[in-house]
Design an enzyme around this catalytic site. Structure first.
Site, PDB file in Angstrom:
ATOM      1  N   CYS A   1      71.919 -22.949 -19.213  1.00 34.30           N
ATOM      2  CA  CYS A   1      71.384 -24.320 -19.165  1.00 34.30           C
ATOM      3  C   CYS A   1      72.413 -25.337 -19.659  1.00 34.30           C
ATOM      4  O   CYS A   1      72.806 -25.310 -20.826  1.00 34.30           O
ATOM      5  CB  CYS A   1      70.111 -24.359 -20.012  1.00 34.30           C
ATOM      6  SG  CYS A   1      69.487 -26.004 -20.378  1.00 34.30           S
TER       7      CYS A   1
ATOM      8  N   CYS B   1      71.270 -27.587 -22.523  1.00 38.07           N
ATOM      9  CA  CYS B   1      71.184 -26.771 -23.742  1.00 38.07           C
ATOM     10  C   CYS B   1      72.549 -26.687 -24.417  1.00 38.07           C
ATOM     11  O   CYS B   1      72.642 -26.731 -25.647  1.00 38.07           O
ATOM     12  CB  CYS B   1      70.682 -25.362 -23.421  1.00 38.07           C
ATOM     13  SG  CYS B   1      69.022 -25.324 -22.716  1.00 38.07           S
TER      14      CYS B   1
END
Length: 107
Positions: free
Chosen positions: A31, A34
């Site tokens: 991600c 993230c």
């Protein structure tokens, strides 16, 4: 403290940390947003030292924990105080917003 893989039982024990708020970052290695959160959380950890515990939970490795807290998008931050979720935010969150959420729970 930054942890990456936490068994369900251990997770429950960690979020019940007496007197210390616990900030949980639900993330995935693939991600992009993230990855953006990682240095932000490091900055929060540096600024607030022993006053907050920060835990990273990989949703791919800990799907049951993510489902338990209904994490539907990542990154998702959940702040726990005495084992109960008291603040939640999805997406990339700036340091100032995290610090503001922590203020009421840090001693």
């Amino acid at each position: 403290m930054l942890l990456h893989t936490v068994p369900r039982k251990s997770f429950s024990e960690l979020i019940n940390s007496p007197g210390m708020p616990v900030l949980v970052d639900f993330y995935a290695a693939w991600c992009g947003p993230c990855k953006t959160m990682a240095p932000i959380l490091e900055q929060v950890a540096t600024q607030h030292g022993g006053k907050v515990r920060i835990i990273k939970i990989d949703v791919d490795r800990n799907a049951a924990v993510a489902q338990q807290f209904r994490v539907q998008s990542i990154p998702t931050l959940i702040l726990f105080h005495q084992g109960k979720p008291v603040w939640r935010q999805a997406g990339v969150v700036p340091v100032a917003q995290i610090t503001q959420a922590l203020q009421a729970y840090m001693s």
